[in-house]
Write a protein that holds these residues in place. Sequence first.
Motif, PDB file in Angstrom:
ATOM      1  N   PRO A   1      41.763  37.011  36.190  1.00 22.26           N
ATOM      2  CA  PRO A   1      41.836  37.105  34.734  1.00 22.26           C
ATOM      3  C   PRO A   1      40.515  37.608  34.148  1.00 22.26           C
ATOM      4  O   PRO A   1      39.438  37.203  34.576  1.00 22.26           O
ATOM      5  N   GLY A   2      40.630  38.539  33.200  1.00 22.92           N
ATOM      6  CA  GLY A   2      39.455  39.118  32.564  1.00 22.92           C
ATOM      7  C   GLY A   2      38.974  40.397  33.217  1.00 22.92           C
ATOM      8  O   GLY A   2      38.175  41.123  32.638  1.00 22.92           O
TER       9      GLY A   2
ATOM     10  N   ASP B   1      45.418  35.817  31.139  1.00 24.17           N
ATOM     11  CA  ASP B   1      45.966  34.519  31.531  1.00 24.17           C
ATOM     12  C   ASP B   1      46.095  33.684  30.271  1.00 24.17           C
ATOM     13  O   ASP B   1      45.192  32.933  29.922  1.00 24.17           O
ATOM     14  N   GLU B   2      47.197  33.852  29.597  1.00 21.22           N
ATOM     15  CA  GLU B   2      47.393  33.189  28.307  1.00 21.22           C
ATOM     16  C   GLU B   2      47.598  31.681  28.438  1.00 21.22           C
ATOM     17  O   GLU B   2      47.366  30.953  27.488  1.00 21.22           O
ATOM     18  N   GLN B   3      48.011  31.217  29.605  1.00 23.45           N
ATOM     19  CA  GLN B   3      48.316  29.799  29.762  1.00 23.45           C
ATOM     20  C   GLN B   3      47.283  29.042  30.586  1.00 23.45           C
ATOM     21  O   GLN B   3      47.435  27.858  30.828  1.00 23.45           O
TER      22      GLN B   3
ATOM     23  N   LYS C   1      52.408  40.172  41.494  1.00 17.73           N
ATOM     24  CA  LYS C   1      52.691  38.796  41.901  1.00 17.73           C
ATOM     25  C   LYS C   1      51.597  37.890  41.352  1.00 17.73           C
ATOM     26  O   LYS C   1      50.410  38.200  41.468  1.00 17.73           O
ATOM     27  N   GLU C   2      52.010  36.776  40.761  1.00 19.50           N
ATOM     28  CA  GLU C   2      51.054  35.815  40.222  1.00 19.50           C
ATOM     29  C   GLU C   2      50.615  34.833  41.302  1.00 19.50           C
ATOM     30  O   GLU C   2      51.439  34.332  42.070  1.00 19.50           O
ATOM     31  N   HIS C   3      49.317  34.562  41.351  1.00 17.12           N
ATOM     32  CA  HIS C   3      48.744  33.505  42.190  1.00 17.12           C
ATOM     33  C   HIS C   3      48.155  32.485  41.223  1.00 17.12           C
ATOM     34  O   HIS C   3      47.322  32.835  40.376  1.00 17.12           O
TER      35      HIS C   3
END
Length: 159
Positions: A92-93, A44-46, A129-131
């Motif tokens: 993330p991670g 999750d870079e942002q 799909k991003e949540h």
Amino acid sequence: MSATVVPTVRIQAQDFDIAAEIARLTAGRADIGAVVTFSGLCRDEQGRLSALELEHYPGMAEAEIARIATEAVERWPLQGLTAIHRHGKIAPGENIVLVVAVSAHRQAAFEAANFLMDFLKSRAPFWKKEHLIDGSEGGWVEAKETDDKAASRWTPPSE
């Protein structure tokens, strides 16, 4: 090459243990000189992602990954090959994918692992799909041209 090696392919919701997967391939073996692993994590870079949801077509995904893994053991002299890909919601991670290639020599293990990962990134039948943290959906993640380009290096120009 390694026609007697049968790759291990698993698609699962639960996490995997990298050390245990290496041990499965190397325990009691004195003919292995190289173990190459690649583990891919959800990033999750942002700072806006709560989870990445991975969907697949059961049966088809396993068959496709097994097909390319079998091609890897035919191309390189491997003593073993494992590919694990997770599905479901992954934070993330957390781990998403693991490739473990074992061989008598490092170059074969590196190349086989790289070959398999290029396929997994570009052609394996998974949808992402991003949540987002705010509760919304970021949408479906598009395939990247750079992943297709990386995979194309394994195909001879005549094909």
